[in-house]
Motif scaffolding. Structure first.
Motif, short mmCIF file in Angstrom:
data_model
loop_
_atom_site.label_atom_id
_atom_site.label_comp_id
_atom_site.label_asym_id
_atom_site.label_seq_id
_atom_site.Cartn_x
_atom_site.Cartn_y
_atom_site.Cartn_z
N MET A 81 0.76 -1.24 0.11
CA MET A 81 -0.09 0.08 -0.15
C MET A 81 0.81 1.25 0.03
SD MET A 81 -2.85 -0.79 -0.49
CE MET A 81 -3.73 0.63 -0.41
N MET A 82 1.95 1.34 0.62
CA MET A 82 2.85 2.26 0.68
C MET A 82 3.52 2.60 -0.93
SD MET A 82 5.14 1.56 4.00
CE MET A 82 6.59 2.69 3.81
N GLY A 83 3.80 1.38 -1.49
CA GLY A 83 4.32 1.68 -2.74
C GLY A 83 3.16 2.34 -3.81
N ILE A 84 1.79 1.67 -3.55
CA ILE A 84 0.76 2.21 -4.43
C ILE A 84 0.60 3.60 -3.84
CG2 ILE A 84 -1.74 2.00 -4.69
CD1 ILE A 84 -1.36 -1.16 -4.12
N ALA A 85 0.46 4.09 -2.96
CA ALA A 85 0.45 5.44 -2.45
C ALA A 85 1.46 6.30 -3.32
CB ALA A 85 0.18 5.78 -1.03
N ALA A 86 2.55 6.02 -3.19
CA ALA A 86 3.75 6.85 -3.93
C ALA A 86 3.43 7.03 -5.19
CB ALA A 86 5.10 6.16 -3.50
N ILE A 87 2.88 5.80 -5.85
CA ILE A 87 3.04 6.00 -7.51
C ILE A 87 1.64 5.64 -7.97
CG2 ILE A 87 5.55 5.13 -7.60
CD1 ILE A 87 4.22 2.28 -8.36
N GLU A 116 5.16 17.66 -10.66
CA GLU A 116 4.29 18.91 -10.17
C GLU A 116 3.02 18.67 -9.45
OE1 GLU A 116 2.12 22.76 -12.45
OE2 GLU A 116 2.89 21.11 -13.55
N LEU A 117 2.43 17.51 -9.72
CA LEU A 117 1.36 17.38 -9.12
C LEU A 117 1.60 16.87 -7.63
CD1 LEU A 117 -1.89 16.89 -9.55
CD2 LEU A 117 -1.34 14.57 -10.10
N GLN A 118 2.61 16.38 -7.42
CA GLN A 118 3.09 15.77 -6.06
C GLN A 118 3.50 16.93 -5.51
OE1 GLN A 118 4.57 11.89 -5.42
NE2 GLN A 118 3.02 10.87 -7.12
N LYS A 119 3.99 18.05 -6.00
CA LYS A 119 4.63 19.20 -5.16
C LYS A 119 6.11 18.96 -4.62
CE LYS A 119 0.29 21.57 -4.60
NZ LYS A 119 0.34 22.37 -5.67
N LEU A 120 6.70 17.88 -5.25
CA LEU A 120 8.02 17.44 -4.53
C LEU A 120 9.32 18.54 -4.43
CD1 LEU A 120 8.90 14.17 -6.53
CD2 LEU A 120 7.51 14.62 -4.60
N HIS A 156 9.63 22.08 -11.81
CA HIS A 156 9.09 21.30 -10.67
C HIS A 156 9.88 19.99 -10.30
CE1 HIS A 156 5.43 23.93 -10.79
NE2 HIS A 156 5.42 23.60 -12.18
N ASP A 157 11.07 20.12 -11.06
CA ASP A 157 12.02 18.80 -10.99
C ASP A 157 13.13 19.14 -10.20
OD1 ASP A 157 13.87 16.96 -11.56
OD2 ASP A 157 13.26 16.56 -13.60
N PRO A 158 13.01 18.44 -8.82
CA PRO A 158 14.19 18.82 -7.78
C PRO A 158 15.57 18.86 -8.39
CG PRO A 158 12.53 17.62 -6.80
CD PRO A 158 12.18 17.52 -8.41
#
Length: 573
Positions: A11-17, A388-392, A458-460
């Protein structure tokens, strides 16, 4: 490993991607399963066709050249035309012809099969554009495959692993997803699991719609029948049968096991696993027996010595720019495809040519022979949209500016305009430099690219060298550093404080001093002036954090004065 723990990690992986998959671009138009036949012991289905500065290569390949000693490509010298000014009339000459472009796979007429190897991409999915004539990029790689398909060469491709850097950070996960989709679209037959992939542990199960993961000695989540990793595959290409397996080096296991749950990744004995797997492959009577090795060179050499029947060993750990000459040991051709996605190791099978049954070429992915492919641009566009969507840039954890650690006072980034209140000459000069336009170049690209350029704001990994208040090597924002175009507008571009350090405490004290000598502690005033003072002999190391071997190959000690002359500001004002 408990089912509960596995479920939590999944679930952690799913949440990340999850967002990546919801909006991921589909395969390019016309993409379809090819006619190659694949079998393996744990069926994954028919595979789809699809900044280290001045890094020193590990050394020569550990095997000899078939005809002579192994040679490595040296650094390319830069050719700059020298022009002499004169008042005398000049003879008008015809412009020199452009240098000849090296033909691709010259003399490779009607190969029975062509096998392509890549590896150790380490996150270099494109030439960053900071300097001209850079090699590499998945888009050019896709054009390489297009050109070979136009020739109707029977193709197979394999990656040796090591696709991304910082694989457990959110950006690394998104980049791994994009890289796997790109390999899918280039119809790769398999991806050897490397150290960077394995650091994701059980989360690998969330990376779907990809080529098969290969490793004969890796068990995920304690279940060899999970189907996430297959030990081998048989791939039929142009009527020729390829038997392929992959091994993960025991010498690299401590690095993985120290960073993942012991219940998630198990590294079996490489030699024993290879004995079993190669015997199973030989029972299939393949035309070529291929080993993909993600191990240190000395371990790969020791393992391969146990299996002289191998036709090809493709391995990591070779030079960043690979040896252009074929290297054989006995009948085995060794392939070191290089690092950072700049080259491909390409092998041609010519069964009718007894003297040259296997031909090799290290193909440099240059801009003269290979162009951008639209479907790869869409992968890059989607990747940037996800960042951008995840505002990293604004939401990932920040760190303290290193030199602030020894200070008790709060000290933040203020921006060059504030510096210019007391240093107007230096500020005026800075505004004329490329440093001042750093953020603009990320948004618009080079002149002429504006219409098609995909913004990297938006790319660190990009903003770290184009704005103020970031660690340019770890791609992490310092507290109070640039976070977005609106709230961070005063910190856009490469500004004073990236070299001199954050200046808020210095400004505070100088403003108090301007009100009267008794308003500020003179000791503190001197201390913070010293804090921001930068000697020229220390500037090189600061500049090299961004002007490194990847992003600016012309920046080094002998040329430093040329760069320094453009930005120096010696005035006391």
């Amino acid at each position: 490993m408990s089912k509960q723990l596995a479920a939590v990690l999944v679930m952690m992986g799913i949440a990340a991607i999850a967002l990546y998959w919801m909006f991921a671009p589909p395969p390019p138009p016309g993409h379809k399963e090819d006619d190659r036949q694949t079998t393996n012991s744990q069926s994954q289905g028919t595979p789809e066709k699809d900044r280290a500065a001045n890094a020193k290569p590990p050394g020569d390949s550990p095997v000899g050249d078939k005809e002579s000693s192994t040679e490595e490509i040296g650094e390319k010298s830069s050719d700059h035309d020298s022009k002499t000014r004169t008042d005398a009339p000049q003879v008008v000459e015809e412009p020199a012809a452009p240098p000849a472009v090296k033909p691709l796979l010259a003399g490779w007429d009607n190969p029975a099969a062509v096998i392509v190897f890549s590896g150790e991409q380490h996150g270099y999915v494109e030439p960053c554009g900071c300097s001209l004539k850079q090699l590499g990029g998945v888009s050019r790689r896709a054009d390489f495959f297009r050109q070979l398909e136009d020739r109707e060469y029977p193709l197979a491709a394999f990656d040796l692993g090591g696709l991304v850097n910082r694989p457990t950070r959110r950006q690394g996960k998104l980049k791994l997803q994009m890289s796997l989709h790109a390999l899918r679209d280039m119809r790769y037959g398999g991806v050897a699991l490397g150290a960077e992939e394995l650091r994701n542990g059980i989360e690998l199960i969330t990376y779907e719609d990809r080529p098969p993961f290969l490793a004969c000695n890796i068990v995920i989540a304690g279940d060899p029948d999970l189907g996430l990793v297959i030990p081998k595959l048989i791939l039929t290409v142009g009527g020729k049968k390829l038997g392929v397996t992959s091994v993960f080096g025991k010498s690299m296991a401590p690095e993985i096991l120290s960073q993942t749950d012991a219940a998630e990744v198990e590294v079996l004995d490489p030699l024993e696993s290879l004995k079993k797997t190669i015997a199973e492959l030989e029972a299939e009577q393949p035309d070529l027996l291929i080993l993909l090795s993600h191990a240190r060179p000395e371990e790969t050499k020791a393992l391969a010595a146990e299996f002289p029947q191998l036709d090809i060993v493709a391995a990591i750990g070779g030079p960043e720019d690979p040896n252009p000459r074929p290297a054989f040991e006995g009948k085995t051709l060794w392939v070191w495809p290089g690092q950072k996605g700049k080259f491909l190791g390409v092998v041609g099978l010519f069964p009718e040519d007894a003297a040259n049954r296997l031909k090799f070429e290290a193909v440099a992915l240059d801009e003269d022979r290979f162009k951008e492919m639209p479907h790869m641009r869409e992968h890059m566009r989607h990747y940037q949209e996800m960042l951008e969507l995840q505002k990293l840039v604004s939401t990932e954890q920040t760190i303290d500016y290193p030199r602030n650690a020894a200070e008790s006072d709060t000290n933040e980034f203020l921006g060059a305009e504030t510096c210019g209140e007391c240093h107007p000459k230096a500020y005026k000069h800075w505004k004329t430099t490329g440093h001042a336009r750093g953020a603009v170049s990320l948004k618009q690209g080079r002149p002429g690219q504006e219409a098609t350029y995909i913004s990297r704001l938006h790319d660190p990994e990009c903003v770290a060298c184009h704005v103020t208040g970031w660690d340019p090597k770890e791609f992490v924002r310092y507290r109070s550093g640039w976070s977005d175009e609106v709230s961070g507008a005063h910190l856009a571009g490469q500004q004073c404080e990236n070299c001199h350090g954050p200046g808020s405490r210095h400004v505070e004290l100088e403003r108090l001093l301007a009100q009267g000598a008794d308003k500020a502690d003179s000791t503190q005033v001197d201390h913070w002036r010293d804090f921001l003072h930068l000697e020229v002999d220390k500037a090189f190391d600061l500049c090299a954090k961004c002007h490194d071997g990847d992003n600016d190959p012309h920046f080094h000690t002998p040329t430093f004065s040329e760069y320094w002359d453009k930005v120096k500001h010696p005035w006391r004002d």
